[in-house]
Write a protein that holds these residues in place. Structure first.
Motif, short mmCIF file in Angstrom:
data_model
loop_
_atom_site.label_atom_id
_atom_site.label_comp_id
_atom_site.label_asym_id
_atom_site.label_seq_id
_atom_site.Cartn_x
_atom_site.Cartn_y
_atom_site.Cartn_z
N PHE A 103 44.83 46.82 49.90
CA PHE A 103 43.69 46.64 48.99
C PHE A 103 44.14 45.91 47.72
O PHE A 103 43.53 44.92 47.31
CB PHE A 103 43.11 48.02 48.64
N LEU A 162 42.63 37.21 46.70
CA LEU A 162 41.29 36.62 46.60
C LEU A 162 40.94 36.23 45.17
O LEU A 162 40.07 35.40 44.95
CB LEU A 162 40.25 37.59 47.18
N THR A 163 41.62 36.82 44.19
CA THR A 163 41.40 36.39 42.81
C THR A 163 41.73 34.91 42.66
O THR A 163 41.08 34.19 41.91
CB THR A 163 42.27 37.22 41.85
N LEU A 164 42.74 34.46 43.41
CA LEU A 164 43.14 33.05 43.31
C LEU A 164 42.28 32.15 44.18
O LEU A 164 42.30 30.94 44.00
CB LEU A 164 44.60 32.89 43.72
N THR A 165 41.56 32.71 45.14
CA THR A 165 40.82 31.83 46.05
C THR A 165 39.31 31.94 45.89
O THR A 165 38.64 30.94 45.70
CB THR A 165 41.20 32.13 47.52
N ALA A 166 38.79 33.16 45.95
CA ALA A 166 37.33 33.32 46.00
C ALA A 166 36.65 32.64 44.82
O ALA A 166 36.93 32.95 43.69
CB ALA A 166 36.99 34.81 46.00
N LYS A 167 35.81 31.70 45.11
CA LYS A 167 35.13 31.00 44.03
C LYS A 167 33.62 30.94 44.25
O LYS A 167 32.86 30.79 43.31
CB LYS A 167 35.64 29.55 43.93
N ARG A 171 43.10 42.09 46.69
CA ARG A 171 42.45 41.87 45.39
C ARG A 171 43.15 40.75 44.63
O ARG A 171 42.51 39.89 44.04
CB ARG A 171 42.52 43.19 44.61
N GLU A 172 44.48 40.74 44.68
CA GLU A 172 45.22 39.67 44.00
C GLU A 172 45.03 38.33 44.70
O GLU A 172 44.82 37.30 44.06
CB GLU A 172 46.73 40.00 43.98
N TRP A 214 51.47 36.76 41.12
CA TRP A 214 50.19 37.10 41.76
C TRP A 214 49.37 38.05 40.90
O TRP A 214 48.15 38.11 41.03
CB TRP A 214 50.44 37.72 43.12
N GLY A 215 50.05 38.85 40.12
CA GLY A 215 49.33 39.83 39.32
C GLY A 215 50.24 40.33 38.23
O GLY A 215 51.23 39.69 37.89
N LEU A 240 33.21 38.58 51.67
CA LEU A 240 34.30 39.25 50.96
C LEU A 240 34.07 40.75 50.88
O LEU A 240 35.01 41.54 50.99
CB LEU A 240 34.47 38.66 49.55
N VAL A 241 32.82 41.14 50.69
CA VAL A 241 32.50 42.58 50.75
C VAL A 241 32.93 43.11 52.11
O VAL A 241 33.54 44.17 52.22
CB VAL A 241 30.99 42.82 50.50
N PHE A 288 36.78 43.50 52.35
CA PHE A 288 37.31 44.65 51.61
C PHE A 288 36.87 45.99 52.19
O PHE A 288 37.67 46.91 52.31
CB PHE A 288 36.85 44.60 50.15
#
Lengths: 315, 212
Positions: free
Chosen positions: A78, A85-90, A82-83, A280-281, A98-99, A102
């Motif tokens: 998890f 997809l922070t860089l990809t999901a736009k 989270r890390e 990454w985080g 994405l829901v 997860f």
């Protein structure tokens, strides 16, 4: 299922190494003086502190047996997802996909590991998630960068969930003559792969001269790579007594794990460069994010799993 | 009893905020110290002030009140309870025709009571492509009425992607809250100059990069 005696012997060894490392770091910081803030030493101290916490957490999970390990890696997946997809999901068009990643795919994968359904957990993400998440995304009707978005989400799931879940999956390998001890396979994998990371760092800092991949990672050197990977393989061989392997087999498998781990770090580094970030985080002090710590594990775990499963077939 | 439930809810809200966003504060100009301030931030999500509230140390949190729309926060019993008891929000009426009290004097009164404020000068949630909407004038009027209070720009990164408008389930992504240098209204500074300066300060923060 309480851990077998070999587990506690290994833990005693790990604690001895941590105490030794803490002492060295203490001496180094004292030598640097009260205001001689050397960033390398400060980072080293932070790293060792985080190692204490990580060893404590992993030990705790292993003491709780299957539930502890499956639960811990579900949480790590998890945090890693989270890390990632922070860089990809736009795109807003990906929200449902994405829901789903997860809150459906991730729990489902770990549930399958929990109930030990090898036939499904080994294909669930590459087949079902791979086909269904793009369908969910396409229903939103947004085609902008569609292939990129779909592939990035797919990759995030493969790395952060599918590959990582092969660590707890090791518990399901019931090797003849090794019954009830499969948790030691996890301990072996984690010690070798993380040991390799640490030893690469140590050899790199002490002897590092020639950069191995200057574009990808300025801190990785040939000296660090060779010294770290070879010593980690020797470490693996020295741990043969807690595995179903003969010493030479333990060496070869540890070498494989360490090399995969190295390339895992390199691949994940390339993604970071591509996305323009250094870590990454921020949640693991001194190390960066969860993916920074897990990159080598996720690349080695599925290979280790399948090598063991093939050559030491479960009953 | 009410304060017990408020405490439980506050803990739950903070827990969820941290699970979903692993929110990190970057104090990039001011420190997390006991000082009266007006935090003004970009507004893309209903969770914005929750993130700022979460990253404030508890001692500051107790003295920091978000300024929020009365029509939203009084629309149901639970929201009313959360808005009043958990966050102690300063609830203002957005529609001038329904107003009984002036929002600026409500905010000034809260400052006079010793509280800090969290304010969204765009006035409404920014759900479009625009990076940052033009500011409403409230921030200027408040600064004119209480010129001795520091104004601190706060950029909230990523929350709009966690929960875009109209979505019910958030997706977990890392968020950062970046606090910039404190500013005040200068002598003789016009309304438009001041608002432009505040907006520029927020935009500079937004360009300092997100997660690492």
């Amino acid at each position: 299922m309480s851990p077998p005696v070999e587990f506690w012997q290994l833990l005693a060894g790990v604690l001895a190494v941590l105490i030794f490392a803490s002492l060295i770091a203490g001496i180094l910081s004292r030598r640097a003086g009260p205001d001689g803030a050397d960033p390398v030493i400060e980072n080293l101290v932070a790293r060792i502190r985080s190692w204490w916490a990580m060893v404590a957490l992993l030990t705790l999970a292993m003491v709780f047996g299957r539930a502890g390990v499956v639960g811990l890696f579900a949480l790590l997946s998890f945090a890693a997802l989270r890390e990632f997809l922070t860089l990809t999901a736009k795109s807003r068009g990906d929200h449902y996909a994405l829901v789903g990643a997860f809150f459906v795919v991730l729990p489902m994968q770990y549930y399958l590991i929990w109930i030990d359904w090898y036939g499904l957990y080994s294909i669930f993400i590459p087949v079902y998630a791979f086909l269904f998440l793009p369908i969910v995304a396409v229903l939103r009707g947004n085609v902008e960068n569609f292939l990129t978005r779909v592939s990035e989400t797919q990759w995030a799931l493969m790395i952060c969930v599918f590959a990582a879940s092969h660590v707890p999956a090791l518990l399901s390998l019931r090797i003849p003559g090794f019954e009830g001890k499969s948790i030691l396979l996890i301990a072996f994998l984690v010690v070798v792969v993380q040991g390799s990371d640490v030893l690469q760092y140590v050899f790199g800092k002490l002897f590092g001269r020639r950069k191995i991949a200057p574009v990808l990672s300025p801190s990785k050197t040939w000296e660090g790579f060779l010294g770290g990977v070879l010593s980690a393989s020797l470490l693996g061989a020295a741990l043969w007594w807690m595995t179903p392997f003969a010493p030479w087999q333990a060496f070869v498998i540890a070498l494989l794990i360490a090399v995969m781990g190295f390339f895992g770090g390199l691949v994940m580094s390339a993604i970071k460069r591509d996305k323009g970030v250094k870590d990454w985080g921020h949640l693991i002090a001194g190390h960066g994010g969860f993916v920074d710590r897990l990159d080598s594990v996720v690349f080695s775990a599925p290979i280790f799993f399948h090598v063991v499963r093939y050559f030491w077939p479960p009953v | 009893m009410a304060s017990f439930f408020a405490g439980v809810l506050a803990a739950l809200i903070e827990f969820l905020a941290r699970i979903i966003t692993a929110v990190r504060a970057i104090w990039d100009g001011v420190g997390p110290i006991q000082a009266q301030r007006i935090y003004f931030a970009n507004h893309t999500s209903n969770g914005d002030f929750v993130l700022i509230w979460t990253v404030l140390p508890p001692s500051l949190r107790r003295r920091t009140r978000p300024v929020a729309a009365a029509d939203y926060w009084l629309s149901s019993g639970l929201k009313r309870f959360v808005g009043r008891e958990v966050f102690d929000a300063v609830l203002i009426e957005r529609d001038p025709t329904h107003r009984q009290t002036d929002p600026v004097s409500q905010m000034a009164a809260a400052l006079d009571g010793g509280s800090s404020l969290i304010l969204f000068p765009e006035g409404t949630r920014n759900t479009g492509e625009e990076h940052l909407l033009p500011f409403k004038t409230g921030l200027y009027h408040l600064a004119r009425h209480r010129p001795a209070v520091d104004l601190v720009p706060v950029w909230i990164e990523n929350l709009n992607r966690v929960m875009p408008k109209g979505e019910v389930i958030p997706i977990p992504l890392l968020c950062t809250v970046r606090f910039g240098e404190a500013m005040r209204l200068s002598d003789g500074e016009t309304r438009d100059d001041f608002l432009a300066r505040c907006r520029a300060a927020l935009l500079i923060l937004s360009e300092k990069g997100p997660v690492t």
